[in-house]
Design a protein around this motif. Structure first.
Motif, short mmCIF file in Angstrom:
data_model
loop_
_atom_site.label_atom_id
_atom_site.label_comp_id
_atom_site.label_asym_id
_atom_site.label_seq_id
_atom_site.Cartn_x
_atom_site.Cartn_y
_atom_site.Cartn_z
N HIS A 112 -12.19 5.26 -5.90
CA HIS A 112 -10.69 4.22 -5.87
C HIS A 112 -10.38 2.84 -4.61
O HIS A 112 -10.33 1.99 -5.31
CB HIS A 112 -10.07 4.72 -6.86
CG HIS A 112 -8.99 3.61 -7.46
ND1 HIS A 112 -9.11 3.44 -8.69
CD2 HIS A 112 -7.68 3.20 -6.81
CE1 HIS A 112 -7.78 2.64 -9.09
NE2 HIS A 112 -7.56 2.70 -8.43
N GLN A 113 -10.48 3.50 -4.20
CA GLN A 113 -9.86 3.28 -3.34
C GLN A 113 -11.11 2.31 -2.41
O GLN A 113 -10.93 1.05 -2.02
CB GLN A 113 -8.74 3.69 -1.70
CG GLN A 113 -7.44 4.85 -2.57
CD GLN A 113 -8.31 5.70 -2.94
OE1 GLN A 113 -8.98 6.05 -2.92
NE2 GLN A 113 -7.09 6.51 -3.38
N GLU A 116 -11.67 -0.55 -4.90
CA GLU A 116 -10.42 -1.58 -4.74
C GLU A 116 -10.31 -2.42 -3.74
O GLU A 116 -10.16 -4.07 -3.94
CB GLU A 116 -8.94 -0.94 -4.89
CG GLU A 116 -7.71 -1.76 -4.68
CD GLU A 116 -6.38 -1.61 -4.87
OE1 GLU A 116 -5.71 -2.03 -5.77
OE2 GLU A 116 -6.27 -0.14 -3.92
N TYR A 119 -12.91 -5.98 -4.14
CA TYR A 119 -12.52 -6.51 -5.25
C TYR A 119 -12.05 -7.10 -4.07
O TYR A 119 -11.17 -8.61 -4.38
CB TYR A 119 -11.43 -5.79 -6.42
CG TYR A 119 -12.97 -5.36 -7.39
CD1 TYR A 119 -13.77 -6.48 -8.20
CD2 TYR A 119 -12.75 -4.47 -7.73
CE1 TYR A 119 -14.30 -6.04 -9.23
CE2 TYR A 119 -13.35 -3.96 -9.05
CZ TYR A 119 -14.20 -4.71 -9.91
OH TYR A 119 -14.80 -4.63 -11.08
N ASN A 120 -10.92 -6.63 -3.52
CA ASN A 120 -9.71 -7.64 -1.96
C ASN A 120 -11.18 -9.05 -1.17
O ASN A 120 -10.58 -9.40 -1.05
CB ASN A 120 -9.40 -6.75 -2.03
CG ASN A 120 -7.88 -6.46 -2.73
OD1 ASN A 120 -7.43 -6.91 -3.47
ND2 ASN A 120 -7.06 -5.12 -2.29
N ASN A 161 -12.17 2.77 -13.71
CA ASN A 161 -12.17 1.43 -12.46
C ASN A 161 -12.63 0.28 -14.03
O ASN A 161 -12.68 -1.20 -13.01
CB ASN A 161 -14.28 1.20 -13.01
CG ASN A 161 -14.10 1.99 -11.45
OD1 ASN A 161 -13.49 2.44 -10.50
ND2 ASN A 161 -15.56 2.16 -11.85
N LEU A 164 -9.28 -1.74 -12.32
CA LEU A 164 -9.82 -2.35 -11.46
C LEU A 164 -10.18 -3.71 -12.10
O LEU A 164 -9.73 -4.77 -11.40
CB LEU A 164 -10.57 -1.61 -10.10
CG LEU A 164 -9.97 -0.45 -9.27
CD1 LEU A 164 -10.95 0.29 -8.64
CD2 LEU A 164 -8.84 -0.82 -8.44
N ASP A 167 -7.63 -5.94 -13.01
CA ASP A 167 -7.04 -6.18 -11.90
C ASP A 167 -7.34 -7.58 -11.19
O ASP A 167 -6.63 -8.94 -11.50
CB ASP A 167 -6.06 -5.16 -11.10
CG ASP A 167 -5.24 -4.57 -11.56
OD1 ASP A 167 -4.48 -4.45 -12.66
OD2 ASP A 167 -5.07 -3.13 -10.92
N PHE A 168 -8.88 -7.94 -11.11
CA PHE A 168 -9.56 -8.71 -10.34
C PHE A 168 -9.55 -10.30 -11.44
O PHE A 168 -9.48 -10.71 -10.64
CB PHE A 168 -10.70 -7.65 -9.94
CG PHE A 168 -11.63 -9.23 -9.47
CD1 PHE A 168 -11.63 -9.59 -8.38
CD2 PHE A 168 -13.14 -9.32 -10.90
CE1 PHE A 168 -12.12 -10.67 -7.65
CE2 PHE A 168 -13.53 -10.19 -10.11
CZ PHE A 168 -13.78 -10.93 -9.19
#
Length: 467
Positions: A112-113, A116, A119-120, A161, A164, A167-168
């Motif tokens: 998960h990390q 993320e 995506y960042n 996911n 995620l 959020d993106f």
């Protein structure tokens, strides 16, 4: 001082963010949004860009061309990041990822990390950040941002996911899209008479195994889609699918390789075409990604007017990037050799095959003031120049009569109507035939050279003995 066009852009964005929310899978106005509704009624969407397959670790200069195009909406079509981890090709050793002795999968899920963080990388990149400031971003996912190559409903991390991805995309925290099973959504933009309905499908969350001919969308998403297609008419209906709808290239590339598409689920594709036809909805076309090249395909025998599928793939990932530039001509030759009954062939294409294997993005332009209204579908390169395109009046995407669906008799073949699976075997498998013949010729040439070398060596030995 800002230009009138720029002021309109900010007004349009202000309406979107301030006067609308996503409710279920449709956009509705908030209470107290009277002024924003007036703004929405005045502003029509005329420029849409879309793309797929963006490796977060690769350079992404293509954003500059997309920003220059100045879209009002940008649509992510999947593989927005490459979230899964890829093992190297290994034929031998402890972990073998290819060949008859393969004992481990080549792709494995990331944590998960890790997802993320990937995506960042894209979300905070300077060029993409500039696009986000001036453009509404929406999207769906495909397998690599879903979490695992070629994965479907069996994938265990799909719920985390999904959060995620949303959020993106800056999905509001109270959006029902965060509570539903899957990321499908729809949006209705523009004033009455110039409305565009965008329907984004989720081809992952509910999808059965590839070889099953089961479902792609699942029961709940099919029910939702039927409701969307039978909702009040719009001038244009854009359906976004992460995998290709019209083209079924796997039918002509096997046994060498295969790709995901709706053609791998023929019952689902027939159901989709039947639903569009029964809805009597005009102005429908598809956009897609996934395959690492760009093309435009067309199917004339489904709904009474041509159904187009504009495929753009990818923003960073492309087939020609996996070989040295000196060998690009081989990739282009093979693309030309591969039979396709659905691809739109035009003299305006950059390459003879009318496919494009370098980084690209797709664009849709609508000239609402033209008579009749004009549509432009294009795939563009890293500099924003078109590589293939179709320019048509919107009136072409309108059924002429209730009995206007073309039919093809058994044994006959018609371009833009006959499916790839119906081609004669000598045509359907000509890529494989060419490949195996080439391998056979090279093998015979190698054996011949070795035999000649042995003969020369033996002749030299005899000569030395005689001397």
């Amino acid at each position: 001082m800002e230009s009138a066009g720029r002021r309109s852009r900010w007004l349009w964005l202000w309406w979107w963010w301030g006067g609308a929310v996503i409710s279920g899978a449709v956009i509705v106005s908030c209470g107290g949004g009277g002024n924003s509704l007036k703004a929405e009624e005045k502003l029509a969407v005329s420029r849409i860009a879309f793309g797929s397959c963006a490796d977060q670790s690769a350079p992404q200069p293509i954003w500059n061309a997309i920003i220059k195009f100045d879209p009002q909406v940008f649509i992510w079509m999947g593989d927005n990041i490459y979230g899964d981890n890829k093992r190297p090709f290994r034929l031998f050793g402890k972990e073998r990822t290819i060949g008859p002795w393969k004992n481990v999968p080549r792709f494995v899920p990331a944590s998960h990390q890790e997802m993320e963080a990937k995506y960042n990388i894209i979300k905070t990149s300077p060029a993409y950040s500039r696009l986000r400031r001036n453009t509404k971003i929406i999207g769906t996912w495909d397998d690599h941002d879903y979490g695992l190559n070629d994965a479907g409903k069996e994938f265990g991390a799909k719920n985390s996911n999904q959060r995620l991805l949303l959020d993106f995309l800056d999905e509001p925290q109270d959006s029902p899209r965060r509570k539903q099973a899957g990321v499908y959504a729809s949006y209705t933009l523009g004033p009455v008479g110039r409305q565009i309905k965008i329907i984004l499908l989720d081809t992952r969350y509910h999808r059965d195994p590839l070889s099953s001919d089961g479902t792609i969308l699942g029961i709940s998403q099919w029910t939702w889609l039927e409701k969307e297609l039978k909702s009040p008419a719009s001038a244009i209906t854009l359906i976004g699918s992460s995998i290709q709808v019209i083209s079924n290239l796997s039918a002509v590339t096997r046994p060498l390789f295969s790709m995901e598409s709706w053609g791998r689920f023929p019952k689902e594709r027939d159901r989709l075409f039947k639903l569009i036809a029964e809805s009597k909805r005009d102005g429908v076309f598809f956009i897609s990604g996934d395959v690492h090249y760009g093309e435009i395909t067309r199917y004339d025998c489904a709904v009474g007017y041509p159904l187009y599928d504009i495929t753009s793939s990818g923003l960073t990932q492309a087939v020609e990037k996996v070989v040295p530039p000196s060998l690009h001509f081989i990739v282009r030759f093979l693309a030309w050799l591969t039979p396709s009954t659905m691809r739109v062939i035009s003299r305006s294409c950059r390459h003879k095959s009318c496919t494009y294997g370098q980084p690209n993005f797709g664009e849709i332009e609508i000239d609402w003031d033209a008579t009749p209204v004009a549509l432009k579908f294009e795939v563009r390169d890293i500099n924003g120049l078109p590589v293939t395109g179709v320019h048509i009046p919107l009136s072409e995407l309108r059924a002429q009569s209730t009995n206007s669906v073309a039919t093809v008799k058994v044994g006959e073949h018609q371009r833009h109507c006959s499916l790839e699976v119906s081609l004669p075997w000598i045509v359907k498998y000509r890529l494989a035939i060419f490949f195996f013949c080439t391998v056979a010729v090279l093998l015979l040439a190698w054996l011949g050279l070795n035999f000649a070398a042995i003969l020369v060596f033996r002749a030299c030995l005899r000569k030395c003995k005689l001397d």
